[in-house]
Design an enzyme around this catalytic site. Sequence first.
Site: not given
Length: 187
Positions: A47, A49, A59, A72, A119, A143, A169
Amino acid sequence: MSMKRLSIDGALLYIPRIHSDARGDFLESFRAADLREALGHSIELAQVNCSVSRRGVLRGVHFADVPPGQAKYVTCVAGEVLDVVVDVRAGSPTFGRWEAVRLDDVSRQAVYLAEGLGHAFLALSASATVVYLCSTAYDPAREHGIHPLDPDLGIEWPLDGEPVLSPKDAAAPTLKQAHDAGMLPTW
């Protein structure tokens, strides 16, 4: 091009060779063979993003269940961010440690994070576009997050006031709460 190991095992900084002339710049922002050589194994890409954020948007800290985890490869294609790798792997020698790297549209550097690492990033410019290649597709059931302002983590965010957080978050547990709840990947 060069790959530099960061202080957290499984995190690398990619420093591209930028070729500039009157037309502008050209660079290879990702080469699977270079990453494979640095890691000693290949990663599958599942994927891509793209996140567009305004100044002050924070974030993360995000991570996925291991296995399978989610590696990632992160770069900022427009603007500037402070990109942060957090070791959330219970039992790791660097558990709870973080390292920050500025990613921007000038240096064109990228950060690789192995499965199990957390991250996060903070948009420093008026607008910042971050693109990241992921080894597995997003699955909300696996997640998780750690609150990015967790005082025990002590991430030094260069903030000009309160950051803009998503509701998810803002409600994320601290690293200790996540550890006590058994949410974290293990080393």
